[in-house]
Design a protein around this motif. Structure first.
Motif, PDB file in Angstrom:
ATOM      1  N   GLU A  49       9.792  -5.516  -3.798  1.00  7.87           N
ATOM      2  CA  GLU A  49      11.119  -5.073  -4.240  1.00  7.87           C
ATOM      3  C   GLU A  49      11.066  -4.495  -5.643  1.00  7.87           C
ATOM      4  O   GLU A  49      11.665  -3.472  -5.931  1.00  7.87           O
ATOM      5  CB  GLU A  49      12.113  -6.236  -4.193  1.00  7.87           C
ATOM      6  N   LYS A  50      10.280  -5.204  -6.485  1.00  2.00           N
ATOM      7  CA  LYS A  50      10.186  -4.761  -7.870  1.00  2.00           C
ATOM      8  C   LYS A  50       9.631  -3.335  -7.937  1.00  2.00           C
ATOM      9  O   LYS A  50      10.206  -2.458  -8.564  1.00  2.00           O
ATOM     10  CB  LYS A  50       9.275  -5.724  -8.638  1.00  2.00           C
ATOM     11  N   PHE A  51       8.533  -3.132  -7.221  1.00  2.00           N
ATOM     12  CA  PHE A  51       7.911  -1.800  -7.322  1.00  2.00           C
ATOM     13  C   PHE A  51       8.649  -0.750  -6.514  1.00  2.00           C
ATOM     14  O   PHE A  51       8.699   0.414  -6.889  1.00  2.00           O
ATOM     15  CB  PHE A  51       6.430  -1.872  -6.969  1.00  2.00           C
ATOM     16  N   GLY A  52       9.258  -1.211  -5.427  1.00  2.00           N
ATOM     17  CA  GLY A  52      10.085  -0.267  -4.664  1.00  2.00           C
ATOM     18  C   GLY A  52      11.227   0.239  -5.526  1.00  2.00           C
ATOM     19  O   GLY A  52      11.480   1.430  -5.612  1.00  2.00           O
ATOM     20  N   ALA A  53      11.877  -0.708  -6.242  1.00  2.00           N
ATOM     21  CA  ALA A  53      13.018  -0.336  -7.082  1.00  2.00           C
ATOM     22  C   ALA A  53      12.554   0.540  -8.235  1.00  2.00           C
ATOM     23  O   ALA A  53      13.157   1.565  -8.524  1.00  2.00           O
ATOM     24  CB  ALA A  53      13.685  -1.596  -7.623  1.00  2.00           C
ATOM     25  N   ASN A  54      11.422   0.132  -8.837  1.00  2.00           N
ATOM     26  CA  ASN A  54      10.884   0.927  -9.945  1.00  2.00           C
ATOM     27  C   ASN A  54      10.613   2.362  -9.510  1.00  2.00           C
ATOM     28  O   ASN A  54      10.890   3.313 -10.215  1.00  2.00           O
ATOM     29  CB  ASN A  54       9.555   0.338 -10.420  1.00  2.00           C
ATOM     30  N   GLN A 103       4.650 -19.301   3.254  1.00  2.00           N
ATOM     31  CA  GLN A 103       5.942 -18.875   2.702  1.00  2.00           C
ATOM     32  C   GLN A 103       5.798 -18.376   1.267  1.00  2.00           C
ATOM     33  O   GLN A 103       6.413 -17.387   0.880  1.00  2.00           O
ATOM     34  CB  GLN A 103       6.941 -20.039   2.745  1.00  2.00           C
ATOM     35  N   PHE A 104       4.941 -19.065   0.523  1.00  2.00           N
ATOM     36  CA  PHE A 104       4.706 -18.677  -0.862  1.00  2.00           C
ATOM     37  C   PHE A 104       4.119 -17.260  -0.938  1.00  2.00           C
ATOM     38  O   PHE A 104       4.575 -16.413  -1.709  1.00  2.00           O
ATOM     39  CB  PHE A 104       3.757 -19.696  -1.528  1.00  2.00           C
ATOM     40  N   ALA A 105       3.134 -17.000  -0.083  1.00  2.00           N
ATOM     41  CA  ALA A 105       2.502 -15.675  -0.072  1.00  2.00           C
ATOM     42  C   ALA A 105       3.524 -14.589   0.302  1.00  2.00           C
ATOM     43  O   ALA A 105       3.606 -13.532  -0.336  1.00  2.00           O
ATOM     44  CB  ALA A 105       1.337 -15.663   0.913  1.00  2.00           C
ATOM     45  N   GLU A 106       4.309 -14.919   1.323  1.00  2.00           N
ATOM     46  CA  GLU A 106       5.290 -13.916   1.768  1.00  2.00           C
ATOM     47  C   GLU A 106       6.341 -13.629   0.706  1.00  2.00           C
ATOM     48  O   GLU A 106       6.718 -12.490   0.475  1.00  2.00           O
ATOM     49  CB  GLU A 106       5.953 -14.377   3.069  1.00  2.00           C
ATOM     50  N   LYS A 107       6.774 -14.723   0.053  1.00  2.00           N
ATOM     51  CA  LYS A 107       7.797 -14.574  -0.968  1.00  2.00           C
ATOM     52  C   LYS A 107       7.257 -13.741  -2.133  1.00  2.00           C
ATOM     53  O   LYS A 107       7.933 -12.829  -2.644  1.00  2.00           O
ATOM     54  CB  LYS A 107       8.217 -15.963  -1.466  1.00  2.00           C
ATOM     55  N   ARG A 116      -0.884  -7.291   0.168  1.00  2.00           N
ATOM     56  CA  ARG A 116      -0.475  -7.405   1.574  1.00  2.00           C
ATOM     57  C   ARG A 116      -1.697  -7.351   2.492  1.00  2.00           C
ATOM     58  O   ARG A 116      -1.843  -8.164   3.411  1.00  2.00           O
ATOM     59  CB  ARG A 116       0.493  -6.261   1.927  1.00  2.00           C
ATOM     60  N   LEU A 117      -2.592  -6.401   2.181  1.00  2.00           N
ATOM     61  CA  LEU A 117      -3.780  -6.232   3.037  1.00  2.00           C
ATOM     62  C   LEU A 117      -4.684  -7.469   2.974  1.00  2.00           C
ATOM     63  O   LEU A 117      -5.305  -7.852   3.965  1.00  2.00           O
ATOM     64  CB  LEU A 117      -4.563  -4.980   2.620  1.00  2.00           C
ATOM     65  N   LYS A 118      -4.723  -8.096   1.807  1.00  2.00           N
ATOM     66  CA  LYS A 118      -5.598  -9.262   1.659  1.00  2.00           C
ATOM     67  C   LYS A 118      -5.045 -10.487   2.366  1.00  2.00           C
ATOM     68  O   LYS A 118      -5.762 -11.191   3.073  1.00  2.00           O
ATOM     69  CB  LYS A 118      -5.797  -9.575   0.167  1.00  2.00           C
ATOM     70  N   PHE A 119      -3.736 -10.733   2.209  1.00  2.00           N
ATOM     71  CA  PHE A 119      -3.161 -11.993   2.701  1.00  2.00           C
ATOM     72  C   PHE A 119      -2.397 -11.904   4.009  1.00  2.00           C
ATOM     73  O   PHE A 119      -2.474 -12.787   4.836  1.00  2.00           O
ATOM     74  CB  PHE A 119      -2.226 -12.586   1.634  1.00  2.00           C
ATOM     75  N   LEU A 120      -1.678 -10.842   4.191  1.00  2.00           N
ATOM     76  CA  LEU A 120      -0.625 -10.900   5.219  1.00  2.00           C
ATOM     77  C   LEU A 120      -0.897 -10.139   6.523  1.00  2.00           C
ATOM     78  O   LEU A 120      -0.188 -10.347   7.492  1.00  2.00           O
ATOM     79  CB  LEU A 120       0.712 -10.421   4.619  1.00  2.00           C
ATOM     80  N   VAL A 121      -1.858  -9.265   6.555  1.00  2.00           N
ATOM     81  CA  VAL A 121      -2.091  -8.531   7.814  1.00  2.00           C
ATOM     82  C   VAL A 121      -2.781  -9.432   8.832  1.00  2.00           C
ATOM     83  O   VAL A 121      -3.194 -10.552   8.510  1.00  2.00           O
ATOM     84  CB  VAL A 121      -2.930  -7.242   7.587  1.00  2.00           C
ATOM     85  N   SER A 122      -2.941  -8.945  10.069  1.00  2.00           N
ATOM     86  CA  SER A 122      -3.413  -9.845  11.130  1.00  2.00           C
ATOM     87  C   SER A 122      -4.860 -10.312  10.920  1.00  2.00           C
ATOM     88  O   SER A 122      -5.292 -11.310  11.481  1.00  2.00           O
ATOM     89  CB  SER A 122      -3.259  -9.183  12.492  1.00  2.00           C
ATOM     90  N   LYS A 123      -5.639  -9.600  10.111  1.00  2.00           N
ATOM     91  CA  LYS A 123      -6.980 -10.111   9.787  1.00  2.00           C
ATOM     92  C   LYS A 123      -7.019 -10.691   8.377  1.00  2.00           C
ATOM     93  O   LYS A 123      -8.074 -10.906   7.800  1.00  2.00           O
ATOM     94  CB  LYS A 123      -8.011  -8.983   9.894  1.00  2.00           C
ATOM     95  N   GLY A 124      -5.834 -10.971   7.820  1.00  2.00           N
ATOM     96  CA  GLY A 124      -5.744 -11.444   6.439  1.00  2.00           C
ATOM     97  C   GLY A 124      -5.980 -12.946   6.331  1.00  2.00           C
ATOM     98  O   GLY A 124      -6.186 -13.643   7.338  1.00  2.00           O
TER      99      GLY A 124
END
Ligand code: PHE
Length: 338
Positions: A70-75, A59-63, A22-30
């Motif tokens: 979800e996987k790790f949250g559930a785990n 979209q691919f990155a977000e997905k 998330r930090l690498k791709f999706l944050v505002s400086k990502g």
């Protein structure tokens, strides 16, 4: 494409990996944001093509992130659940225990019930008539000082007080009915005394009253003797000493052979072998008359004991204050009693 490849290969093994993604791709400086910034600088033709590519990439990155999260949250929550073994029996609810005074009051009541005594109760806030006058305490009589009274309201001839004994209930009972009376009166009473190990400003009593034709002192003695055998065990001895109460004549105090040393002498009985447990006597004819009972036809006996005193002797409790301090270390010692 370089980043698309990287994302495709993203195989997180922990929630920390997911967070790093998330930090690498999706944050505002990502990376996604910086690619969009670059996109602003290209020509209109390039934008058409690149726009689609970029949107797909985003979209691919977000997905990818969403799925991993979800996987790790559930785990994670599953891991949390497995920390406890759900097949183990639950922790039982801790029940309280009966207060020692309630235990002893119950025991006293049971004993007298078997002899045909009913339980009678009355108000803790009493007037002078029921607490004193009807019981043959004339106004200004020094016996009123025997019981340091809490006054609630002074009023001409009939002060309002906290009852100093449950003898007041005897008056109420007799005023309201016809003989025979055979009742005990358990209840809280109040006296204006300094609080110490041996005295308190309130305590609990059980008083008793038996009025019928031909009731004698022998009936009183036998009833109380029986009571003591039941409460403290066969072989407990009793002795009566002459005493004085305004409402009984003759009056006595009853001692029992010390419950600890059985009469041999110990600290509890101050090496006398005897401990006082109650006051008693034949109901004064004046009291019967005051309550509308024909004293020529009827006679009766009465007695009164402090539940604290009786309890102290039964459980060897040396400080009265323990009864009202709610210390669980004290109270839990009575858990096994019912
Ligand atoms: N009412 C007396 C008291 O509180 C006890 C008592 C009751 C004595 C009945 C004699 C008869 O001290």
């Amino acid at each position: 494409t370089q980043y698309t490849e990287e994302i495709k290969q993203f195989a997180p093994t922990s929630s920390a990996d997911v967070e790093n993604f998330r930090l690498k791709f999706l944050v505002s400086k990502g990376i996604v944001k910086s690619l969009f910034d670059e996109f602003k600088t290209v020509s209109v033709e390039e934008k058409r093509v690149l726009g689609m590519v970029l949107n797909e990439f985003k979209q691919f990155a977000e997905k990818t992130y969403q799925e991993a999260h979800e996987k790790f949250g559930a785990n994670k929550s599953q891991a949390q659940k497995s920390e406890g073994d759900l097949t183990l029996p639950g922790q039982g609810l801790k029940l309280g225990s009966r207060h020692p005074l309630s235990l002893v009051r119950k025991e006293i009541v049971e004993i007298f019930k078997k002899l045909g005594f009913i339980v009678s109760e009355g108000p803790e806030i009493e007037d002078d008539w029921h607490n004193f006058s009807a019981l043959n305490f004339p106004p200004e009589h020094p016996a009123r000082d025997m019981q340091d009274t809490f006054f609630i309201k002074k009023q001409e001839g009939n002060d309002i007080t906290l009852r100093t004994h449950t003898s007041s209930v005897q008056v109420r009972l007799m005023e309201a009915g016809k003989p025979p009376f055979r009742a005990i009166m358990p209840g809280r009473v109040y006296r204006n005394e300094a609080i110490s190990a041996r005295a308190h400003c309130f305590f609990h009593q059980v008083e008793g009253l038996y009025v019928d034709e031909n009731v004698s002192f022998a009936d009183l003695k036998q009833t109380l003797f029986h009571f003591v055998q039941e409460l403290y065990g066969e072989g407990t001895q009793v002795r009566f000493r002459p005493s004085y109460f305004p409402f009984t004549e003759p009056s006595a105090e009853m001692d029992i052979s010390c419950t600890i040393c059985k009469g041999a002498g110990c600290q509890l009985c101050k090496y006398s072998g005897w401990v006082e447990i109650l006051g008693c006597g034949m109901v004064d004819p004046n009291v019967l008359d005051n309550c509308g009972i024909d004293s020529k036809k009827y006679s009766g006996f009465a007695f009164g004991m402090g539940i604290e005193r009786v309890t102290n002797l039964k459980y060897e409790i040396k400080d009265l204050r323990l009864f009202s301090e709610n210390d669980v270390r004290f109270l839990s010692q009575f858990e096994s009693e019912i």
